[in-house]
Design a protein around this motif. Sequence first.
Motif, PDB file in Angstrom:
ATOM      1  N   TYR A  33      30.802 -32.960 -23.357  1.00  0.00           N
ATOM      2  CA  TYR A  33      30.371 -31.923 -22.411  1.00  0.00           C
ATOM      3  C   TYR A  33      28.914 -31.549 -22.667  1.00  0.00           C
ATOM      4  O   TYR A  33      28.414 -31.668 -23.784  1.00  0.00           O
ATOM      5  CB  TYR A  33      31.188 -30.640 -22.603  1.00  0.00           C
ATOM      6  N   TYR A  35      26.898 -27.898 -22.087  1.00  0.00           N
ATOM      7  CA  TYR A  35      26.921 -26.488 -21.716  1.00  0.00           C
ATOM      8  C   TYR A  35      25.498 -25.958 -21.786  1.00  0.00           C
ATOM      9  O   TYR A  35      24.692 -26.397 -22.594  1.00  0.00           O
ATOM     10  CB  TYR A  35      27.787 -25.673 -22.683  1.00  0.00           C
ATOM     11  N   PHE A  90      23.912 -26.951 -25.176  1.00  0.00           N
ATOM     12  CA  PHE A  90      24.881 -27.342 -26.203  1.00  0.00           C
ATOM     13  C   PHE A  90      25.684 -28.536 -25.732  1.00  0.00           C
ATOM     14  O   PHE A  90      26.209 -28.549 -24.613  1.00  0.00           O
ATOM     15  CB  PHE A  90      25.858 -26.199 -26.502  1.00  0.00           C
ATOM     16  N   SER A  94      35.718 -33.083 -27.285  1.00  0.00           N
ATOM     17  CA  SER A  94      37.115 -32.734 -27.538  1.00  0.00           C
ATOM     18  C   SER A  94      37.935 -34.009 -27.453  1.00  0.00           C
ATOM     19  O   SER A  94      37.501 -34.997 -26.853  1.00  0.00           O
ATOM     20  CB  SER A  94      37.616 -31.692 -26.533  1.00  0.00           C
ATOM     21  N   GLY A  96      40.364 -34.730 -25.704  1.00  0.00           N
ATOM     22  CA  GLY A  96      40.736 -35.154 -24.362  1.00  0.00           C
ATOM     23  C   GLY A  96      41.514 -34.073 -23.673  1.00  0.00           C
ATOM     24  O   GLY A  96      41.226 -32.893 -23.816  1.00  0.00           O
ATOM     25  N   GLN A  97      42.484 -34.455 -22.905  1.00  0.00           N
ATOM     26  CA  GLN A  97      43.241 -33.495 -22.138  1.00  0.00           C
ATOM     27  C   GLN A  97      44.186 -32.715 -23.034  1.00  0.00           C
ATOM     28  O   GLN A  97      44.435 -33.070 -24.171  1.00  0.00           O
ATOM     29  CB  GLN A  97      44.032 -34.228 -21.042  1.00  0.00           C
ATOM     30  N   GLY A  98      44.720 -31.653 -22.489  1.00  0.00           N
ATOM     31  CA  GLY A  98      45.724 -30.901 -23.219  1.00  0.00           C
ATOM     32  C   GLY A  98      45.123 -29.820 -24.089  1.00  0.00           C
ATOM     33  O   GLY A  98      44.002 -29.390 -23.899  1.00  0.00           O
ATOM     34  N   TYR A  99      45.884 -29.398 -25.051  1.00  0.00           N
ATOM     35  CA  TYR A  99      45.519 -28.251 -25.858  1.00  0.00           C
ATOM     36  C   TYR A  99      44.572 -28.671 -26.980  1.00  0.00           C
ATOM     37  O   TYR A  99      44.976 -28.931 -28.100  1.00  0.00           O
ATOM     38  CB  TYR A  99      46.772 -27.607 -26.450  1.00  0.00           C
ATOM     39  N   SER A 100      43.314 -28.762 -26.676  1.00  0.00           N
ATOM     40  CA  SER A 100      42.360 -29.174 -27.701  1.00  0.00           C
ATOM     41  C   SER A 100      41.063 -28.394 -27.554  1.00  0.00           C
ATOM     42  O   SER A 100      40.481 -28.352 -26.469  1.00  0.00           O
ATOM     43  CB  SER A 100      42.092 -30.671 -27.626  1.00  0.00           C
ATOM     44  N   PRO A 101      40.619 -27.763 -28.649  1.00  0.00           N
ATOM     45  CA  PRO A 101      39.368 -27.003 -28.570  1.00  0.00           C
ATOM     46  C   PRO A 101      38.156 -27.924 -28.539  1.00  0.00           C
ATOM     47  O   PRO A 101      38.237 -29.109 -28.840  1.00  0.00           O
ATOM     48  CB  PRO A 101      39.390 -26.174 -29.854  1.00  0.00           C
ATOM     49  N   LEU A 102      37.042 -27.340 -28.178  1.00  0.00           N
ATOM     50  CA  LEU A 102      35.779 -28.060 -28.146  1.00  0.00           C
ATOM     51  C   LEU A 102      35.075 -27.944 -29.491  1.00  0.00           C
ATOM     52  O   LEU A 102      35.135 -26.906 -30.141  1.00  0.00           O
ATOM     53  CB  LEU A 102      34.861 -27.471 -27.071  1.00  0.00           C
ATOM     54  N   HIS A 103      34.388 -29.008 -29.861  1.00  0.00           N
ATOM     55  CA  HIS A 103      33.551 -28.996 -31.056  1.00  0.00           C
ATOM     56  C   HIS A 103      32.109 -29.079 -30.583  1.00  0.00           C
ATOM     57  O   HIS A 103      31.740 -30.030 -29.888  1.00  0.00           O
ATOM     58  CB  HIS A 103      33.882 -30.189 -31.956  1.00  0.00           C
ATOM     59  N   PHE A 104      31.313 -28.102 -30.962  1.00  0.00           N
ATOM     60  CA  PHE A 104      29.952 -28.000 -30.456  1.00  0.00           C
ATOM     61  C   PHE A 104      28.917 -28.517 -31.438  1.00  0.00           C
ATOM     62  O   PHE A 104      29.096 -28.433 -32.662  1.00  0.00           O
ATOM     63  CB  PHE A 104      29.612 -26.524 -30.165  1.00  0.00           C
ATOM     64  N   GLY A 105      27.826 -29.017 -30.873  1.00  0.00           N
ATOM     65  CA  GLY A 105      26.630 -29.267 -31.661  1.00  0.00           C
ATOM     66  C   GLY A 105      25.871 -27.965 -31.869  1.00  0.00           C
ATOM     67  O   GLY A 105      26.294 -26.905 -31.387  1.00  0.00           O
TER      68      GLY A 105
END
Lengths: 113, 113
Positions: A33, A35, A90, A94, A96-105
């Motif tokens: 992603y 942002y 940013f 993640s 992929g689909q489903g219940y997964s949080p994002l990991h940011f730079g």
Amino acid sequence: DTAVSQTPKYLVTQMGNDKSIKCEQNLGHDTMYWYKQDSKKFLKIMFSYNNKELIINETVPNRFSPKSPDKAHLNLHINSLELGDSAVYFCASSPGQGYSPLHFGNGTRLTVT
Amino acid sequence: DQQVKQNSPSLSVQEGRISILNCDYTNSMFDYFLWYKKYPAEGPTFLISISSIKDKNEDGRFTVFLNKSAKHLSLHIVPSQPGDSAVYFCAPGRTSGTYKYIFGTGTRLKVLA
């Protein structure tokens, strides 16, 4: 080991220039992603890629063009930079689909003068 | 159109006391809720999550409560520590379809020693 890395950390440029921001993740995630955090501190999604395929494009001006050469990389190219493009960008990933949080730079602070 | 609101831009709490951060959302289709913590010059870091089938999730000093009927969630930090001083974002999302997370504007927490 940096999981999601962005370069450069700071970018200062003049109006009208073209610039790129690079992002790489070593988490093996399928989805990446971009942002944007503006001056009011809103974190807004711009784009999302899943396995190199664009799946989200949030009505971002077409001066912004994401490119994903492989699922570990998502770069952001910006043409004809404007003052309003000044923000922190940013990258995130993640699984992929489903219940997964994002990991940011750690973000790229872009300043357009 | 702000789908996610964190109405308290800042909060100060004494060390050892409870910190309560609130988040309201409007979209009843959200079914997964994340909290992120952000330090200056760093990217947001995932803290804790809750799915819509639960009303509480606990992880150490952090507990998230979800009230679906009120479209409200809160993050409790007990006991608060100076290292918890950061900006906290809630980020509801949908796990079906082309999912994405919508971030609130953040609450700056300051834990006083």
